[in-house]
Scaffold this motif. Structure first.
Motif, PDB file in Angstrom:
ATOM      1  N   PRO A  96       0.848  -1.202  -0.091  1.00 29.54           N
ATOM      2  CA  PRO A  96       0.089  -0.054   0.081  1.00 29.54           C
ATOM      3  C   PRO A  96       1.003   1.247  -0.096  1.00 29.54           C
ATOM      4  O   PRO A  96       0.436   2.402  -0.596  1.00 29.54           O
ATOM      5  N   VAL A  97       2.012   1.196   0.666  1.00 24.92           N
ATOM      6  CA  VAL A  97       3.175   2.202   0.699  1.00 24.92           C
ATOM      7  C   VAL A  97       4.195   1.733   0.078  1.00 24.92           C
ATOM      8  O   VAL A  97       5.045   1.099   0.821  1.00 24.92           O
ATOM      9  N   PRO A  98       4.539   1.989  -1.291  1.00 24.13           N
ATOM     10  CA  PRO A  98       5.695   1.302  -1.930  1.00 24.13           C
ATOM     11  C   PRO A  98       6.858   2.225  -1.371  1.00 24.13           C
ATOM     12  O   PRO A  98       7.054   3.386  -1.119  1.00 24.13           O
ATOM     13  N   PRO A  99       7.967   1.533  -1.352  1.00 25.68           N
ATOM     14  CA  PRO A  99       9.428   2.157  -0.993  1.00 25.68           C
ATOM     15  C   PRO A  99       9.670   3.276  -2.107  1.00 25.68           C
ATOM     16  O   PRO A  99       9.447   2.838  -3.102  1.00 25.68           O
ATOM     17  N   LEU A 100      10.069   4.434  -1.590  1.00 24.66           N
ATOM     18  CA  LEU A 100      10.424   5.645  -2.626  1.00 24.66           C
ATOM     19  C   LEU A 100      11.917   6.010  -2.439  1.00 24.66           C
ATOM     20  O   LEU A 100      12.411   5.740  -1.160  1.00 24.66           O
ATOM     21  N   ARG A 101      12.465   6.517  -3.322  1.00 28.03           N
ATOM     22  CA  ARG A 101      13.559   7.084  -3.222  1.00 28.03           C
ATOM     23  C   ARG A 101      13.720   8.577  -3.902  1.00 28.03           C
ATOM     24  O   ARG A 101      13.060   8.523  -4.966  1.00 28.03           O
ATOM     25  N   THR A 102      14.071   9.721  -3.307  1.00 26.85           N
ATOM     26  CA  THR A 102      14.017  10.771  -3.824  1.00 26.85           C
ATOM     27  C   THR A 102      15.405  11.208  -4.374  1.00 26.85           C
ATOM     28  O   THR A 102      16.514  11.162  -3.940  1.00 26.85           O
ATOM     29  N   TYR A 103      15.299  11.776  -5.752  1.00 24.06           N
ATOM     30  CA  TYR A 103      16.298  12.454  -6.528  1.00 24.06           C
ATOM     31  C   TYR A 103      16.185  14.048  -6.164  1.00 24.06           C
ATOM     32  O   TYR A 103      15.215  14.640  -5.979  1.00 24.06           O
ATOM     33  N   PHE A 104      17.441  14.496  -6.005  1.00 23.80           N
ATOM     34  CA  PHE A 104      17.778  16.042  -5.849  1.00 23.80           C
ATOM     35  C   PHE A 104      18.398  16.562  -7.067  1.00 23.80           C
ATOM     36  O   PHE A 104      19.248  15.862  -7.654  1.00 23.80           O
ATOM     37  N   LEU A 105      18.271  17.699  -7.545  1.00 25.01           N
ATOM     38  CA  LEU A 105      18.835  18.469  -8.421  1.00 25.01           C
ATOM     39  C   LEU A 105      19.756  19.340  -7.708  1.00 25.01           C
ATOM     40  O   LEU A 105      19.273  20.461  -7.291  1.00 25.01           O
ATOM     41  N   ALA A 106      20.897  19.057  -7.873  1.00 24.81           N
ATOM     42  CA  ALA A 106      22.097  20.057  -7.187  1.00 24.81           C
ATOM     43  C   ALA A 106      22.850  21.063  -7.821  1.00 24.81           C
ATOM     44  O   ALA A 106      23.041  20.701  -9.159  1.00 24.81           O
ATOM     45  N   ILE A 107      23.178  22.205  -7.447  1.00 27.04           N
ATOM     46  CA  ILE A 107      23.810  23.342  -8.430  1.00 27.04           C
ATOM     47  C   ILE A 107      24.828  23.720  -7.190  1.00 27.04           C
ATOM     48  O   ILE A 107      24.606  23.645  -5.871  1.00 27.04           O
ATOM     49  N   ARG A 108      25.765  24.496  -7.638  1.00 29.77           N
ATOM     50  CA  ARG A 108      26.738  25.493  -6.681  1.00 29.77           C
ATOM     51  C   ARG A 108      25.916  26.630  -6.734  1.00 29.77           C
ATOM     52  O   ARG A 108      25.358  27.206  -7.693  1.00 29.77           O
ATOM     53  N   ALA A 109      25.971  27.254  -5.493  1.00 35.46           N
ATOM     54  CA  ALA A 109      25.317  28.646  -5.088  1.00 35.46           C
ATOM     55  C   ALA A 109      25.909  29.515  -6.246  1.00 35.46           C
ATOM     56  O   ALA A 109      27.122  29.723  -6.327  1.00 35.46           O
ATOM     57  N   GLY A 110      25.087  30.244  -6.654  1.00 40.79           N
ATOM     58  CA  GLY A 110      25.142  31.412  -7.506  1.00 40.79           C
ATOM     59  C   GLY A 110      25.219  31.035  -8.917  1.00 40.79           C
ATOM     60  O   GLY A 110      25.209  31.850  -9.823  1.00 40.79           O
ATOM     61  N   THR A 111      25.167  29.653  -9.389  1.00 40.78           N
ATOM     62  CA  THR A 111      25.347  29.291 -10.855  1.00 40.78           C
ATOM     63  C   THR A 111      24.303  29.618 -11.820  1.00 40.78           C
ATOM     64  O   THR A 111      24.347  29.326 -12.799  1.00 40.78           O
ATOM     65  N   LEU A 112      23.082  29.839 -10.826  1.00 46.60           N
ATOM     66  CA  LEU A 112      21.792  30.014 -11.839  1.00 46.60           C
ATOM     67  C   LEU A 112      21.690  31.216 -12.495  1.00 46.60           C
ATOM     68  O   LEU A 112      20.861  31.516 -13.299  1.00 46.60           O
ATOM     69  N   ALA A 113      22.971  32.046 -12.141  1.00 45.13           N
ATOM     70  CA  ALA A 113      22.739  33.173 -12.931  1.00 45.13           C
ATOM     71  C   ALA A 113      23.425  33.158 -14.227  1.00 45.13           C
ATOM     72  O   ALA A 113      23.235  34.041 -15.040  1.00 45.13           O
ATOM     73  N   LEU A 114      23.896  32.018 -14.354  1.00 43.76           N
ATOM     74  CA  LEU A 114      24.493  31.686 -15.871  1.00 43.76           C
ATOM     75  C   LEU A 114      23.177  31.051 -16.737  1.00 43.76           C
ATOM     76  O   LEU A 114      22.674  30.190 -16.394  1.00 43.76           O
ATOM     77  N   PRO A 115      22.720  31.386 -17.820  1.00 40.26           N
ATOM     78  CA  PRO A 115      21.864  31.568 -18.496  1.00 40.26           C
ATOM     79  C   PRO A 115      21.537  29.995 -18.888  1.00 40.26           C
ATOM     80  O   PRO A 115      20.548  29.158 -18.779  1.00 40.26           O
ATOM     81  N   HIS A 116      22.664  29.374 -19.306  1.00 44.38           N
ATOM     82  CA  HIS A 116      22.581  27.776 -20.061  1.00 44.38           C
ATOM     83  C   HIS A 116      22.198  26.990 -18.640  1.00 44.38           C
ATOM     84  O   HIS A 116      21.484  25.775 -18.885  1.00 44.38           O
ATOM     85  N   ILE A 117      22.797  27.291 -17.472  1.00 48.87           N
ATOM     86  CA  ILE A 117      22.402  26.537 -16.424  1.00 48.87           C
ATOM     87  C   ILE A 117      21.135  26.648 -15.798  1.00 48.87           C
ATOM     88  O   ILE A 117      20.521  25.759 -15.618  1.00 48.87           O
ATOM     89  N   ALA A 118      20.597  27.742 -15.819  1.00 49.72           N
ATOM     90  CA  ALA A 118      19.377  28.082 -15.399  1.00 49.72           C
ATOM     91  C   ALA A 118      18.342  27.554 -16.352  1.00 49.72           C
ATOM     92  O   ALA A 118      17.175  26.881 -15.905  1.00 49.72           O
ATOM     93  N   ARG A 119      18.501  27.335 -17.584  1.00 48.14           N
ATOM     94  CA  ARG A 119      17.560  26.894 -18.592  1.00 48.14           C
ATOM     95  C   ARG A 119      17.523  25.371 -18.357  1.00 48.14           C
ATOM     96  O   ARG A 119      16.652  24.672 -18.598  1.00 48.14           O
ATOM     97  N   ALA A 120      18.685  24.729 -18.345  1.00 46.19           N
ATOM     98  CA  ALA A 120      18.648  23.316 -18.032  1.00 46.19           C
ATOM     99  C   ALA A 120      17.865  22.850 -16.636  1.00 46.19           C
ATOM    100  O   ALA A 120      16.972  22.017 -16.480  1.00 46.19           O
ATOM    101  N   HIS A 121      18.237  23.773 -15.756  1.00 45.35           N
ATOM    102  CA  HIS A 121      17.596  23.558 -14.400  1.00 45.35           C
ATOM    103  C   HIS A 121      16.125  23.560 -14.532  1.00 45.35           C
ATOM    104  O   HIS A 121      15.441  22.772 -13.862  1.00 45.35           O
ATOM    105  N   GLU A 122      15.624  24.557 -15.171  1.00 46.95           N
ATOM    106  CA  GLU A 122      14.143  24.668 -15.368  1.00 46.95           C
ATOM    107  C   GLU A 122      13.638  23.753 -16.097  1.00 46.95           C
ATOM    108  O   GLU A 122      12.646  23.027 -15.743  1.00 46.95           O
ATOM    109  N   TRP A 123      14.312  23.141 -17.195  1.00 45.49           N
ATOM    110  CA  TRP A 123      13.876  22.153 -18.197  1.00 45.49           C
ATOM    111  C   TRP A 123      13.755  20.902 -17.373  1.00 45.49           C
ATOM    112  O   TRP A 123      12.607  19.991 -17.358  1.00 45.49           O
ATOM    113  N   LEU A 124      14.718  20.594 -16.565  1.00 45.73           N
ATOM    114  CA  LEU A 124      14.751  19.377 -15.798  1.00 45.73           C
ATOM    115  C   LEU A 124      13.569  19.555 -14.760  1.00 45.73           C
ATOM    116  O   LEU A 124      12.690  18.297 -14.554  1.00 45.73           O
TER     117      LEU A 124
END
Length: 298
Positions: free
Chosen positions: A263-291
């Motif tokens: 009834p409650v299947p085992p789960l594993r959580t995935y996280f999307l990690a970045i270095r702080a501040g790198t979302l200011a770079l457009p290509h990283i921010a775009r990939a982050h948003e798409w994922l």
């Protein structure tokens, strides 16, 4: 010497204050203090004199800034240039577990290649991925461990459901899911186990969650790729715990059978990690948003 430490140093040098440098770098003030201290230990000399209104660079800092600034500025100009028709192709370096990265993340990001983003993937354990991300070897990391500290930030990406599967002939020999449900883990004694590591991490998590016990067995087959584990299961080699997304087609076709439907299947959580501040770079921010957008349907 770590370029990230030099970038932090140069930002503090120019801002004249750890406090003013913090928002420019996307780091907390304690994280900046730690990085400057690390650089000072490497150099064996103090770089700044702390004062009430900020910091004053030492002669060592003046010399370092004079030598490093032109080269670091040139590197940052290359890495932070906006994507446009005249800019060179930007490269995004993604790391994560091989199966999830190859079957889910990379196909989701593939359309970015037509928008001037070159994609490069590498695989590793959660620890390897986070260590490489912190060192600047990767831009994004998909991991099953949430990073700690100020330098890395993580967003939950999706949950992965785990399924206990085997080939139909083994399921028939065991008496089917009803018998396994009634008898629990002892019903599976004698069935060979297939896993990705000697510690059988997925199977152990499943046993702890569903059967409230630790598995008292070792792997008959250990191969470090869940896709290979699935292939071994379909040939009738034994049982395995696999992500549902990975074995969904095999379940639908009848190549493998789910031995339980808790009834409650085992789960594993995935996280999307970045270095702080790198979302200011457009290509990283775009990939982050798409994922994050694609993960809604995973």
């Amino acid at each position: 010497m770590d370029l990230a430490l030099l970038r932090t140093f140069l930002t503090v040098y120019r801002a004249g204050s750890f406090t003013r440098a913090a928002p420019l770098l996307g780091l907390s003030q304690p994280a900046i203090t730690g990085q400057i201290r690390s650089l000072e230990r490497q150099l064996g000399r103090p770089l700044f004199i702390r004062g009430a209104r900020g910091v004053t660079p030492t002669t060592v800092a003046e010399e370092l800034a004079h030598k490093a600034a032109p080269h670091l500025d040139a590197l940052l100009a290359i890495t932070e240039a906006d994507l446009d028709a005249t800019s060179p192709t930007r490269t995004l370096h993604l790391t994560g577990p091989p199966e999830f990265t190859g079957l889910r993340a990379m196909p989701a990001l593939a359309p970015l290649a037509a928008q001037g983003v070159a994609l490069r993937a590498s695989f590793g354990s959660a620890e390897e991925c986070l260590t490489g991300l912190a060192a600047g070897h990767h831009d994004l990391a998909i991991t099953t461990a949430r990073p700690r500290g100020e330098e890395l930030a993580a967003t939950p990406l999706c949950d992965e459901e785990h399924v206990l599967v085997t080939a139909p002939r083994w399921a028939a020999r065991l008496g089917g899911p009803a018998v396994v449900h009634a008898k629990g883990a002892p019903a599976l004694d004698g069935v060979p186990v297939i896993g990705v590591h000697e510690t059988l991490p997925l199977l152990t998590h499943y046993w702890n969650t569903v059967f409230d016990s630790a598995p008292d067995r070792s792997g008959a087959i250990v191969v470090p790729d869940l896709r290979a584990v699935l292939e071994c299961v379909t040939t009738g080699a034994g049982l395995a715990v696999l992500p549902r997304y990975l074995c969904r087609a095999a379940l639908d076709s009848g190549e493998v059978v789910a031995l339980l439907d808790p009834p409650v299947p085992p789960l594993r959580t995935y996280f999307l990690a970045i270095r702080a501040g790198t979302l200011a770079l457009p290509h990283i921010a775009r990939a982050h948003e798409w994922l994050l957008r694609a993960a809604v349907h995973w």
